[in-house]
Design a protein around this motif. Sequence first.
Motif, PDB file in Angstrom:
ATOM      1  N   GLU A  66       0.833  -1.197   0.000  1.00 55.05           N
ATOM      2  CA  GLU A  66       0.000   0.000   0.000  1.00 55.05           C
ATOM      3  C   GLU A  66       0.873   1.253   0.000  1.00 55.05           C
ATOM      4  OE1 GLU A  66      -2.436   0.018   3.549  1.00 55.05           O
ATOM      5  OE2 GLU A  66      -0.723  -0.431   4.824  1.00 55.05           O
ATOM      6  N   ASP A  67       0.312   2.336  -0.564  1.00 52.69           N
ATOM      7  CA  ASP A  67       1.017   3.616  -0.532  1.00 52.69           C
ATOM      8  C   ASP A  67       0.688   4.336   0.775  1.00 52.69           C
ATOM      9  OD1 ASP A  67      -1.439   5.043  -0.810  1.00 52.69           O
ATOM     10  OD2 ASP A  67      -1.192   5.282  -2.959  1.00 52.69           O
ATOM     11  N   VAL A  68       1.212   5.526   0.962  1.00 54.26           N
ATOM     12  CA  VAL A  68       1.032   6.239   2.227  1.00 54.26           C
ATOM     13  C   VAL A  68      -0.414   6.632   2.484  1.00 54.26           C
ATOM     14  CG1 VAL A  68       1.460   8.620   1.465  1.00 54.26           C
ATOM     15  CG2 VAL A  68       2.148   7.885   3.775  1.00 54.26           C
ATOM     16  N   PHE A  69      -1.218   6.738   1.438  1.00 56.56           N
ATOM     17  CA  PHE A  69      -2.622   7.101   1.581  1.00 56.56           C
ATOM     18  C   PHE A  69      -3.527   5.872   1.719  1.00 56.56           C
ATOM     19  CE2 PHE A  69      -0.650  10.264  -1.361  1.00 56.56           C
ATOM     20  CZ  PHE A  69      -0.530  11.288  -0.440  1.00 56.56           C
ATOM     21  N   GLY A  70      -2.941   4.690   1.710  1.00 57.99           N
ATOM     22  CA  GLY A  70      -3.725   3.461   1.781  1.00 57.99           C
ATOM     23  C   GLY A  70      -4.162   2.947   0.434  1.00 57.99           C
ATOM     24  N   PRO A  85      -8.666   3.169  -3.115  1.00 63.65           N
ATOM     25  CA  PRO A  85      -9.615   2.833  -2.052  1.00 63.65           C
ATOM     26  C   PRO A  85     -10.835   3.744  -1.990  1.00 63.65           C
ATOM     27  CG  PRO A  85      -7.734   3.960  -1.121  1.00 63.65           C
ATOM     28  CD  PRO A  85      -7.426   3.730  -2.578  1.00 63.65           C
ATOM     29  N   GLU A  86     -10.806   4.869  -2.674  1.00 65.27           N
ATOM     30  CA  GLU A  86     -11.952   5.777  -2.660  1.00 65.27           C
ATOM     31  C   GLU A  86     -12.952   5.467  -3.764  1.00 65.27           C
ATOM     32  OE1 GLU A  86     -10.577   9.821  -2.599  1.00 65.27           O
ATOM     33  OE2 GLU A  86      -9.613   9.565  -0.663  1.00 65.27           O
ATOM     34  N   THR A  87     -12.494   4.806  -4.825  1.00 68.97           N
ATOM     35  CA  THR A  87     -13.372   4.514  -5.960  1.00 68.97           C
ATOM     36  C   THR A  87     -13.474   3.030  -6.272  1.00 68.97           C
ATOM     37  OG1 THR A  87     -11.588   4.674  -7.591  1.00 68.97           O
ATOM     38  CG2 THR A  87     -12.787   6.726  -7.045  1.00 68.97           C
ATOM     39  N   GLY A  88     -12.507   2.248  -5.790  1.00 67.61           N
ATOM     40  CA  GLY A  88     -12.458   0.833  -6.138  1.00 67.61           C
ATOM     41  C   GLY A  88     -11.946   0.583  -7.541  1.00 67.61           C
ATOM     42  N   GLU A  89     -11.454   1.620  -8.210  1.00 66.26           N
ATOM     43  CA  GLU A  89     -10.954   1.472  -9.583  1.00 66.26           C
ATOM     44  C   GLU A  89      -9.553   0.871  -9.591  1.00 66.26           C
ATOM     45  OE1 GLU A  89     -11.212   5.398 -11.252  1.00 66.26           O
ATOM     46  OE2 GLU A  89     -13.379   5.244 -11.523  1.00 66.26           O
ATOM     47  N   LEU A  90      -9.297   0.070 -10.603  1.00 69.70           N
ATOM     48  CA  LEU A  90      -7.999  -0.558 -10.813  1.00 69.70           C
ATOM     49  C   LEU A  90      -7.273   0.113 -11.971  1.00 69.70           C
ATOM     50  CD1 LEU A  90      -9.083  -4.294 -10.555  1.00 69.70           C
ATOM     51  CD2 LEU A  90      -7.571  -3.107  -8.967  1.00 69.70           C
ATOM     52  N   THR A  91      -5.971   0.347 -11.793  1.00 65.32           N
ATOM     53  CA  THR A  91      -5.111   0.891 -12.840  1.00 65.32           C
ATOM     54  C   THR A  91      -3.960  -0.085 -13.043  1.00 65.32           C
ATOM     55  OG1 THR A  91      -5.637   3.152 -12.163  1.00 65.32           O
ATOM     56  CG2 THR A  91      -3.675   2.850 -13.534  1.00 65.32           C
ATOM     57  N   LEU A  92      -3.776  -0.556 -14.261  1.00 66.33           N
ATOM     58  CA  LEU A  92      -2.718  -1.509 -14.558  1.00 66.33           C
ATOM     59  C   LEU A  92      -1.347  -0.847 -14.391  1.00 66.33           C
ATOM     60  CD1 LEU A  92      -1.966  -4.358 -15.586  1.00 66.33           C
ATOM     61  CD2 LEU A  92      -2.028  -3.402 -17.908  1.00 66.33           C
ATOM     62  N   LEU A  93      -0.454  -1.527 -13.625  1.00 74.36           N
ATOM     63  CA  LEU A  93       0.903  -1.017 -13.435  1.00 74.36           C
ATOM     64  C   LEU A  93       1.966  -1.916 -14.050  1.00 74.36           C
ATOM     65  CD1 LEU A  93       0.854   0.358  -9.788  1.00 74.36           C
ATOM     66  CD2 LEU A  93       0.734   1.631 -11.919  1.00 74.36           C
ATOM     67  N   GLY A  94       1.628  -3.158 -14.336  1.00 74.33           N
ATOM     68  CA  GLY A  94       2.626  -4.028 -14.939  1.00 74.33           C
ATOM     69  C   GLY A  94       2.130  -5.441 -15.122  1.00 74.33           C
ATOM     70  N   SER A 151      -4.783  12.909   7.996  1.00 73.62           N
ATOM     71  CA  SER A 151      -4.820  12.477   9.386  1.00 73.62           C
ATOM     72  C   SER A 151      -4.377  11.022   9.440  1.00 73.62           C
ATOM     73  CB  SER A 151      -6.248  12.623   9.922  1.00 73.62           C
ATOM     74  OG  SER A 151      -6.318  12.241  11.261  1.00 73.62           O
ATOM     75  N   PRO A 152      -3.543  10.649  10.407  1.00 70.41           N
ATOM     76  CA  PRO A 152      -3.148   9.248  10.498  1.00 70.41           C
ATOM     77  C   PRO A 152      -4.321   8.391  10.967  1.00 70.41           C
ATOM     78  CG  PRO A 152      -2.254  10.466  12.348  1.00 70.41           C
ATOM     79  CD  PRO A 152      -2.918  11.466  11.445  1.00 70.41           C
ATOM     80  N   MET A 153      -4.443   7.209  10.370  1.00 64.76           N
ATOM     81  CA  MET A 153      -5.521   6.297  10.735  1.00 64.76           C
ATOM     82  C   MET A 153      -5.019   4.871  10.551  1.00 64.76           C
ATOM     83  SD  MET A 153      -9.399   6.002   9.117  1.00 64.76           S
ATOM     84  CE  MET A 153      -9.883   7.656   9.569  1.00 64.76           C
ATOM     85  N   ASP A 154      -5.467   3.983  11.411  1.00 65.62           N
ATOM     86  CA  ASP A 154      -5.155   2.571  11.286  1.00 65.62           C
ATOM     87  C   ASP A 154      -5.551   2.104   9.877  1.00 65.62           C
ATOM     88  OD1 ASP A 154      -4.694  -0.218  12.544  1.00 65.62           O
ATOM     89  OD2 ASP A 154      -6.701  -0.324  11.641  1.00 65.62           O
ATOM     90  N   SER A 155      -4.668   1.358   9.230  1.00 64.53           N
ATOM     91  CA  SER A 155      -4.889   0.931   7.847  1.00 64.53           C
ATOM     92  C   SER A 155      -6.205   0.197   7.654  1.00 64.53           C
ATOM     93  CB  SER A 155      -3.744   0.026   7.379  1.00 64.53           C
ATOM     94  OG  SER A 155      -2.545   0.729   7.323  1.00 64.53           O
ATOM     95  N   GLU A 156      -6.508  -0.738   8.530  1.00 64.59           N
ATOM     96  CA  GLU A 156      -7.749  -1.522   8.408  1.00 64.59           C
ATOM     97  C   GLU A 156      -8.967  -0.609   8.499  1.00 64.59           C
ATOM     98  OE1 GLU A 156     -10.458  -4.996   8.766  1.00 64.59           O
ATOM     99  OE2 GLU A 156      -8.320  -5.081   8.355  1.00 64.59           O
ATOM    100  N   ARG A 157      -8.998   0.279   9.485  1.00 61.69           N
ATOM    101  CA  ARG A 157     -10.132   1.191   9.652  1.00 61.69           C
ATOM    102  C   ARG A 157     -10.269   2.113   8.440  1.00 61.69           C
ATOM    103  NH1 ARG A 157     -10.594   6.422  12.824  1.00 61.69           N
ATOM    104  NH2 ARG A 157     -12.800   6.845  12.689  1.00 61.69           N
ATOM    105  N   ALA A 158      -9.137   2.619   7.965  1.00 61.02           N
ATOM    106  CA  ALA A 158      -9.157   3.518   6.804  1.00 61.02           C
ATOM    107  C   ALA A 158      -9.752   2.828   5.581  1.00 61.02           C
ATOM    108  CB  ALA A 158      -7.747   4.013   6.506  1.00 61.02           C
ATOM    109  N   MET A 159      -9.398   1.562   5.388  1.00 61.50           N
ATOM    110  CA  MET A 159      -9.941   0.841   4.242  1.00 61.50           C
ATOM    111  C   MET A 159     -11.435   0.583   4.415  1.00 61.50           C
ATOM    112  SD  MET A 159      -7.605   0.680   2.017  1.00 61.50           S
ATOM    113  CE  MET A 159      -8.299  -0.481   0.850  1.00 61.50           C
TER     114      MET A 159
END
Length: 186
Positions: A66-70, A85-94, A151-159
Amino acid sequence: MQLGGVPMELAGILGEKNGFHAFESALHFFPSNDSPSSVGLDDWNSDSGWRSEFGELADGCLFFAEDVFGGQFCLKDGRVWQFDPETGELTLLGESLEEWAAAVLGDFAFLTGHPVAREWQLLHGPLPANMRLVPKVPFVLGGPFSVSNLSPMDSERAMRVRGNLARQISNLADGEKIRLVTGEGL
């Protein structure tokens, strides 16, 4: 090919370095198993965890970093994707983890959020383990990529929180108005 449910290419990386942080904690690569400082791949990918908030948007994905924003990096259909995580969209990286690593190294500022992570940590200290920097006003709703919006947030909660948002907007057209409804505040 898979090894115990983990593709061999990923198993090879985990055999060399079983979980790590890079770019001043802007990139978090999950270990194979839970540790005191990180949740492991099995728990992170559990259907009963944060993935349940995304419904079908997360189907078929094996999330490994994950990146710093989750924002999540995942394997799906033998390729490597970035999962918003805000849209559920996938972007191909490789087509492979090697291509993903080359993409991250080639543009780590964008793909990991490193400049904002660095600025935030200079002001507030090191980002604790299992925490990501989550926008107070979601980026997809016009929130700025700035320290003042994070704001910092626990990864699980943020997701979990953002899964709710992603499901609400997944079928809307660009520019369509929404009424943000959350069970937990961002």
